[in-house]
Design an enzyme around this catalytic site. Structure first.
Site, PDB file in Angstrom:
ATOM      1  N   LYS A  66      61.974  30.248  36.088  1.00 35.23           N
ATOM      2  CA  LYS A  66      63.305  29.968  36.647  1.00 35.23           C
ATOM      3  C   LYS A  66      63.285  29.427  38.079  1.00 35.23           C
ATOM      4  O   LYS A  66      64.317  29.414  38.762  1.00 35.23           O
ATOM      5  CB  LYS A  66      64.235  31.208  36.593  1.00 35.23           C
ATOM      6  CG  LYS A  66      64.295  31.915  35.266  1.00 35.23           C
ATOM      7  CD  LYS A  66      64.309  31.004  34.066  1.00 35.23           C
ATOM      8  CE  LYS A  66      65.584  30.230  33.917  1.00 35.23           C
ATOM      9  NZ  LYS A  66      65.459  29.278  32.750  1.00 35.23           N
ATOM     10  N   THR A 126      52.682  25.676  33.541  1.00 32.83           N
ATOM     11  CA  THR A 126      52.288  27.084  33.431  1.00 32.83           C
ATOM     12  C   THR A 126      53.175  27.973  34.296  1.00 32.83           C
ATOM     13  O   THR A 126      53.713  27.531  35.314  1.00 32.83           O
ATOM     14  CB  THR A 126      50.808  27.303  33.838  1.00 32.83           C
ATOM     15  OG1 THR A 126      50.423  28.613  33.447  1.00 32.83           O
ATOM     16  CG2 THR A 126      50.566  27.165  35.335  1.00 32.83           C
ATOM     17  N   HIS A 127      53.307  29.227  33.847  1.00 34.80           N
ATOM     18  CA  HIS A 127      53.916  30.259  34.702  1.00 34.80           C
ATOM     19  C   HIS A 127      52.845  31.287  35.096  1.00 34.80           C
ATOM     20  O   HIS A 127      53.171  32.354  35.616  1.00 34.80           O
ATOM     21  CB  HIS A 127      55.022  31.015  33.957  1.00 34.80           C
ATOM     22  CG  HIS A 127      56.257  30.201  33.673  1.00 34.80           C
ATOM     23  ND1 HIS A 127      56.802  29.332  34.580  1.00 34.80           N
ATOM     24  CD2 HIS A 127      57.064  30.161  32.575  1.00 34.80           C
ATOM     25  CE1 HIS A 127      57.894  28.776  34.055  1.00 34.80           C
ATOM     26  NE2 HIS A 127      58.066  29.252  32.842  1.00 34.80           N
ATOM     27  N   SER A 157      68.983  34.000  37.436  1.00 31.51           N
ATOM     28  CA  SER A 157      68.700  32.944  36.461  1.00 31.51           C
ATOM     29  C   SER A 157      67.867  33.501  35.292  1.00 31.51           C
ATOM     30  O   SER A 157      68.111  33.167  34.124  1.00 31.51           O
ATOM     31  CB  SER A 157      67.951  31.810  37.168  1.00 31.51           C
ATOM     32  OG  SER A 157      67.707  30.740  36.299  1.00 31.51           O
ATOM     33  N   THR A 246      66.955  12.750  37.773  1.00 33.96           N
ATOM     34  CA  THR A 246      66.653  14.187  37.811  1.00 33.96           C
ATOM     35  C   THR A 246      67.740  15.013  38.505  1.00 33.96           C
ATOM     36  O   THR A 246      67.541  16.197  38.757  1.00 33.96           O
ATOM     37  CB  THR A 246      65.286  14.434  38.499  1.00 33.96           C
ATOM     38  OG1 THR A 246      65.342  13.885  39.828  1.00 33.96           O
ATOM     39  CG2 THR A 246      64.144  13.785  37.739  1.00 33.96           C
ATOM     40  N   MET A 273      70.744  24.742  31.624  1.00 33.25           N
ATOM     41  CA  MET A 273      71.096  24.148  32.921  1.00 33.25           C
ATOM     42  C   MET A 273      72.372  24.863  33.349  1.00 33.25           C
ATOM     43  O   MET A 273      73.486  24.403  33.078  1.00 33.25           O
ATOM     44  CB  MET A 273      71.332  22.642  32.775  1.00 33.25           C
ATOM     45  CG  MET A 273      70.098  21.856  32.451  1.00 33.25           C
ATOM     46  SD  MET A 273      69.022  21.737  33.894  1.00 33.25           S
ATOM     47  CE  MET A 273      67.513  21.171  33.101  1.00 33.25           C
ATOM     48  N   ARG A 274      72.215  25.990  33.980  1.00 34.84           N
ATOM     49  CA  ARG A 274      73.327  26.919  34.181  1.00 34.84           C
ATOM     50  C   ARG A 274      74.171  26.518  35.393  1.00 34.84           C
ATOM     51  O   ARG A 274      75.324  26.134  35.244  1.00 34.84           O
ATOM     52  CB  ARG A 274      72.722  28.325  34.354  1.00 34.84           C
ATOM     53  CG  ARG A 274      73.658  29.483  34.133  1.00 34.84           C
ATOM     54  CD  ARG A 274      72.891  30.788  34.332  1.00 34.84           C
ATOM     55  NE  ARG A 274      72.276  30.830  35.647  1.00 34.84           N
ATOM     56  CZ  ARG A 274      72.856  31.299  36.747  1.00 34.84           C
ATOM     57  NH1 ARG A 274      74.069  31.832  36.686  1.00 34.84           N
ATOM     58  NH2 ARG A 274      72.232  31.281  37.906  1.00 34.84           N
ATOM     59  N   GLY A 276      72.299  25.545  38.822  1.00 35.23           N
ATOM     60  CA  GLY A 276      71.480  24.678  39.679  1.00 35.23           C
ATOM     61  C   GLY A 276      71.853  24.778  41.145  1.00 35.23           C
ATOM     62  O   GLY A 276      71.808  23.796  41.879  1.00 35.23           O
TER      63      GLY A 276
HETATM   64  P1  A3P Z   1      70.074  28.439  37.315  1.00 32.59           P
HETATM   65  O1  A3P Z   1      69.959  29.351  36.131  1.00 32.59           O
HETATM   66  O2  A3P Z   1      70.196  29.180  38.605  1.00 32.59           O
HETATM   67  O3  A3P Z   1      71.125  27.401  37.154  1.00 32.59           O
HETATM   68  P2  A3P Z   1      63.157  26.685  34.949  1.00 32.59           P
HETATM   69  O4  A3P Z   1      63.116  25.257  34.555  1.00 32.59           O
HETATM   70  O5  A3P Z   1      62.013  27.126  35.796  1.00 32.59           O
HETATM   71  O6  A3P Z   1      63.402  27.573  33.770  1.00 32.59           O
HETATM   72  O7  A3P Z   1      64.387  26.851  35.949  1.00 32.59           O
HETATM   73  C1  A3P Z   1      65.709  26.735  35.497  1.00 32.59           C
HETATM   74  C2  A3P Z   1      66.610  26.804  36.704  1.00 32.59           C
HETATM   75  O8  A3P Z   1      66.488  25.569  37.436  1.00 32.59           O
HETATM   76  C3  A3P Z   1      68.069  26.938  36.320  1.00 32.59           C
HETATM   77  O9  A3P Z   1      68.685  27.632  37.417  1.00 32.59           O
HETATM   78  C4  A3P Z   1      68.497  25.479  36.271  1.00 32.59           C
HETATM   79  O10 A3P Z   1      69.878  25.259  36.349  1.00 32.59           O
HETATM   80  C5  A3P Z   1      67.771  24.947  37.505  1.00 32.59           C
HETATM   81  N1  A3P Z   1      67.612  23.488  37.453  1.00 32.59           N
HETATM   82  C6  A3P Z   1      67.088  22.748  36.478  1.00 32.59           C
HETATM   83  N2  A3P Z   1      67.177  21.440  36.746  1.00 32.59           N
HETATM   84  C7  A3P Z   1      67.783  21.348  37.964  1.00 32.59           C
HETATM   85  C8  A3P Z   1      68.173  20.256  38.800  1.00 32.59           C
HETATM   86  N3  A3P Z   1      67.973  18.997  38.435  1.00 32.59           N
HETATM   87  N4  A3P Z   1      68.776  20.541  39.974  1.00 32.59           N
HETATM   88  C9  A3P Z   1      68.992  21.824  40.367  1.00 32.59           C
HETATM   89  N5  A3P Z   1      68.637  22.903  39.613  1.00 32.59           N
HETATM   90  C10 A3P Z   1      68.043  22.668  38.417  1.00 32.59           C
END
Ligand code: A3P
Length: 312
Positions: A66, A126-127, A157, A246, A273-274, A276
């Site tokens: 996240k 990777t995580h 998140s 992006t 994409m909650r 961001g």
């Molecule tokens: P939120 O849940 O706070 O919105 P991951 O890809 O590591 O799982 O991370 C997902 C988090 O990154 C989510 O956060 C998502 O909305 C955010 N995210 C993904 N793409 C993004 C972008 N282009 N700009 C800002 N945040 C982004």
């Protein structure tokens, strides 16, 4: 604590990793691998992931879950491809940047098997915490891009991600997940250990350390850092195109990046994409939770020079 979460914790304490992975219909269990709760048991880990043979031109994107993994992968893939190519527009992120610790399932091959069939240079997701990364990435001096995000927003998140993704362990209630996160009893373990250990090794290896908050604040500046790190040169128009492609709103509408095609991710519960945003934790933490969090944070971060912006 609900039964399912109790089971998770029981598994973590006692499981010897011999019971294999959970069925697709059930939420995942956690297995202890070298002291880290993982969704992969230690036999699969040792055989497939630890022994993985990286190539010198592999680019590894490493994050705690996240932290903006999907975002940085999209940026890096565009940079390595010289722009927003047809492949980037038409293939899901997960097939362009295989997730090395992803196990085989009825829906997809294992991450390592996907990587074996890919042309170089390969982009690897990777995580894994530092100590679980295959030594071949260090031996080959691979380029590694690590993205760190502040713990409070990661916690929020991660909670919503557990709720919407039925292949993650059962999160329990918000209060229960809050405690699991603080004690590191979540998949990929402690956020504190993850970020501080990656921070500590950054100068000994070829690691570009990026903060999610900086990406939000000035995407172009951070994209240019990545371009430089990868030894590329791109035209200004290409850079503009990458930043636009992006942007959160575009990635949210893009089925190649928004996880919408994945049947086990229920976007109606919470979109992948909650939000961001930086600072969404303020909408979820109670005053008491914030105090408890701050106390634990001070204790766990006392010895590190790693600092996140407190500008939120
Ligand atoms: P939120 O849940 O706070 O919105 P991951 O890809 O590591 O799982 O991370 C997902 C988090 O990154 C989510 O956060 C998502 O909305 C955010 N995210 C993904 N793409 C993004 C972008 N282009 N700009 C800002 N945040 C982004």
């Amino acid at each position: 604590m609900p039964e399912t979460q109790k089971e998770c914790h029981k598994d973590m304490d006692k499981d010897d990793g011999t019971s294999g992975s959970s069925s697709e219909e059930k939420r995942a269990k956690l297995y202890m691998v070298e002291g880290v709760p993982m969704m992969t048991n230690r036999y699969v880990y040792n055989e497939k992931i630890r022994n993985y043979k990286a190539k010198a031109d592999d680019v590894l994107v490493a994050t705690y879950p996240k932290a903006g993994t999907t975002w940085i992968i999209e940026i890096v893939d565009c940079i390595l491809s010289g722009g927003v190519t047809e492949k980037i527009k038409s293939q899901p992120s997960g097939s362009r940047a295989p997730f090395i610790e992803l196990g085989q399932s009825p829906y997809s091959p294992a991450g390592v098997d996907m990587l074996d069939t890919m042309p170089s240079p390969r982009l690897v997701k990777t995580h894994l915490p530092v100590k679980l990364v295959s030594p071949s990435f260090w031996d080959n001096n691979c380029r590694i891009i690590y993205v760190a995000r502040n713990a409070k927003d990661v916690l929020v998140s991660y909670y919503f991600f557990h709720k919407m993704n039925f292949r993650m362990p059962e999160p329990g209630s918000w209060e229960e997940f809050f405690e699991s996160f603080l004690s590191g009893k979540v998949a990929w373990g402690s956020w504190f250990d993850h970020v501080t250990n990656w921070w500590d090794i950054r100068e000994r290896h070829r690691v570009l350390f990026i903060f999610y908050e900086d990406l939000v604040q000035d995407t172009m500046r951070e994209v240019e850092r990545v371009v430089h790190f990868l030894g590329q040169t791109l035209e200004r128009t290409t850079l503009d195109e990458i930043v636009k492609h992006t942007a959160f709103s575009n990635m949210k509408d893009n089925p190649m990046t928004n996880f919408a095609p994945l049947t086990w991710c229920i976007q109606e519960i919470s979109p992948f994409m909650r939000k961001g945003k930086v600072g969404d934790w303020k909408n979820h933490f109670t005053v008491a939770q914030n105090e408890r969090f701050e106390e634990e944070y001070r204790r766990r971060m006392a010895k590190t020079s790693l600092r996140f912006t407190d500008d939120f």
